[in-house]
Design an enzyme around this catalytic site. Structure first.
Site, mmCIF file in Angstrom:
data_model
loop_
_atom_site.group_PDB
_atom_site.id
_atom_site.type_symbol
_atom_site.label_atom_id
_atom_site.label_comp_id
_atom_site.label_asym_id
_atom_site.label_seq_id
_atom_site.Cartn_x
_atom_site.Cartn_y
_atom_site.Cartn_z
ATOM 1 N N ASP A 31 0.860 -1.194 0.000
ATOM 2 C CA ASP A 31 0.000 0.000 0.000
ATOM 3 C C ASP A 31 0.891 1.237 0.000
ATOM 4 O O ASP A 31 1.867 1.299 0.754
ATOM 5 C CB ASP A 31 -0.890 -0.007 1.265
ATOM 6 C CG ASP A 31 -2.085 0.918 1.132
ATOM 7 O OD1 ASP A 31 -3.214 0.462 1.340
ATOM 8 O OD2 ASP A 31 -1.895 2.116 0.826
ATOM 9 N N THR A 95 -3.591 5.513 -12.058
ATOM 10 C CA THR A 95 -3.525 4.511 -10.990
ATOM 11 C C THR A 95 -4.362 3.296 -11.367
ATOM 12 O O THR A 95 -3.933 2.152 -11.227
ATOM 13 C CB THR A 95 -4.080 5.090 -9.662
ATOM 14 O OG1 THR A 95 -3.403 6.292 -9.395
ATOM 15 C CG2 THR A 95 -3.924 4.125 -8.512
ATOM 16 N N TYR A 149 -13.550 7.554 -13.875
ATOM 17 C CA TYR A 149 -13.423 6.446 -12.910
ATOM 18 C C TYR A 149 -14.124 5.208 -13.449
ATOM 19 O O TYR A 149 -13.542 4.111 -13.482
ATOM 20 C CB TYR A 149 -14.016 6.886 -11.568
ATOM 21 C CG TYR A 149 -13.969 5.838 -10.491
ATOM 22 C CD1 TYR A 149 -12.773 5.219 -10.148
ATOM 23 C CD2 TYR A 149 -15.124 5.472 -9.810
ATOM 24 C CE1 TYR A 149 -12.733 4.259 -9.148
ATOM 25 C CE2 TYR A 149 -15.092 4.514 -8.803
ATOM 26 C CZ TYR A 149 -13.893 3.913 -8.483
ATOM 27 O OH TYR A 149 -13.858 2.968 -7.495
ATOM 28 N N LYS A 153 -12.277 1.730 -14.627
ATOM 29 C CA LYS A 153 -12.589 0.445 -13.988
ATOM 30 C C LYS A 153 -13.176 -0.540 -15.002
ATOM 31 O O LYS A 153 -12.931 -1.753 -14.928
ATOM 32 C CB LYS A 153 -13.556 0.659 -12.818
ATOM 33 C CG LYS A 153 -12.860 1.153 -11.580
ATOM 34 C CD LYS A 153 -11.906 0.068 -11.085
ATOM 35 C CE LYS A 153 -11.276 0.387 -9.777
ATOM 36 N NZ LYS A 153 -10.418 -0.719 -9.304
#
Ligand code: UDP
Length: 346
Positions: A31, A95, A149, A153
């Protein structure tokens, strides 16, 4: 089993780590603390079967080493929270897409199964309720940041399924619907921790838009139980599952429920979307999962009511970091070489 959790110091990841440890599994956490926190795993620091690394999934050599050490990868590391997504779209896209690509590629090299955490956001503006896994995805235009987003995804899902079909990498995908519980922070815009904190502090409870929009909130312990059951069922491989609650509530009613339950004097105020987020912001008026597939497949049902979950969250905010009652019954150590912790929990 030895499980690598990317994003394991995050809200869902830390609960998953606890559940795995409590059943005797070993857990490796990777993490970068971008949205996670050492506070979330502080109470686990003396559990011998937990090791953690404060680093990013973008660190390819570390990722390769950890994937090699584990039996299974649970990939939760992602940019989350509508506020973060609207404010930092580049970070969100990079990310989510690069991170997942690196995890899938590292897992393919070592032939390790991967769980990919996706989101109900992928259904976008669909009005075909309840949302079923095979439904079309209806996203907004590319000049509206929030949809990046969902698109990132959705691409993660396509990529994972492609790795399964073309390269025989075992993958399981779950779309989480508004998961809530202790340790979730309101910092990135999530509504329930925001409302609970506002109610406890006597500050205005900020309902965005008309408050008529609705969501179905699912307790994190139920979500984690669903993930574990999916991972234990070999027939989950190559499939996508919704994990969520069907208890629907409008945001206005949620504000009233939290205010009443917590005996709060906070006023309820209405904030226009363009002030809360950005001009032209598009919200989903409803979001309701069909859970027929996961019920049929592994017999998973959510069991914790919204009412109970709000009590747990309020308790958490009142007594920060009180460890949850998981028991860590030690099992014999496996013969795997132990990796060193890279950082001491302060
Ligand atoms: N929301 C709100 N007040 C807040 C934060 C969020 O009214 O302080 C609204 C938000 O606009 C959305 C709903 O609550 O309609 C759920 O927001 P959240 O960010 O928790 O999840 P989402 O379903 O949007 O991913």
């Amino acid at each position: 089993m030895r499980v690598l959790i990317t994003g394991g110091a995050g809200f869902i990841g830390s609960h998953l780590a606890e559940a795995l440890l409590s059943r005797g599994d070993e857990v490796l956490i990777l993490d970068d603390l971008s949205t996670g926190s050492l506070e979330n795993i502080r109470h686990l620091k003396n559990v011998p079967k937990l090791n953690y690394w404060i680093d990013s999934v973008m660190n390819k050599s570390l990722l390769a080493e950890l994937v090699d050490e584990c039996d299974l990868v649970v990939h939760l590391a992602a940019a989350v929270g509508v506020r973060l997504i609207v404010e930092s779209p580049v970070r969100t896209i990079e990310t989510n897409i690069k991170g997942t690509e690196l995890v899938l590629e590292a897992a393919r090299k070592k032939k390790k199964m991967v769980f990919i955490a996706s989101t109900s956001e992928v259904y976008g503006k669909s009005t075909h309720f309840p949302f079923r896994e095979e439904d079309d995805l209806v996203l907004g235009s590319t000049d509206k940041g929030r949809w990046s987003y969902a698109a990132s995804k959705a691409l993660d899902e396509f990529l994972a399924l492609a790795y399964w079909k073309e390269r025989q990498l075992p993958v399981v995908i779950a779309r989480f619907f508004n998961t809530i519980g202790p340790r979730q922070t309101g910092q990135y815009g999530m509504v329930v921790p925001n409302f609970v904190r506002q109610a406890l502090e006597g500050k205005p409870i900020t309902v965005f838009g008309t408050g008529k929009q609705s969501r179905c909130f699912c307790y994190v312990g139920d979500t984690v139980a669903g993930v574990l059951k999916l991972l234990d069922a070999p027939e989950s491989i190559g499939q996508v599952f919704n994990i969520g609650s069907s208890e629907e509530i409008s945001i206005e009613d949620l504000a009233m429920l939290i205010k009443t339950k917590l005996n709060s004097d906070s006023p309820i105020t209405y904030v226009p979307y363009d002030q809360a987020y950005e001009a032209g912001f598009e919200d989903m008026p409803r979001r309701v999962p069909s859970t027929a597939k996961i019920e049929r497949h592994i017999g998973w049902y959510r069991s914790t009511s919204l009412d109970t979950t709000i009590d747990l969250i309020a308790e958490y905010f009142k007594q920060r970091q009180k460890p949850l009652p998981y028991s860590f019954t030690a099992k014999p150590q496996t013969s795997y070489p132990q990796l060193e912790n890279t950082d001491a929990v302060a």
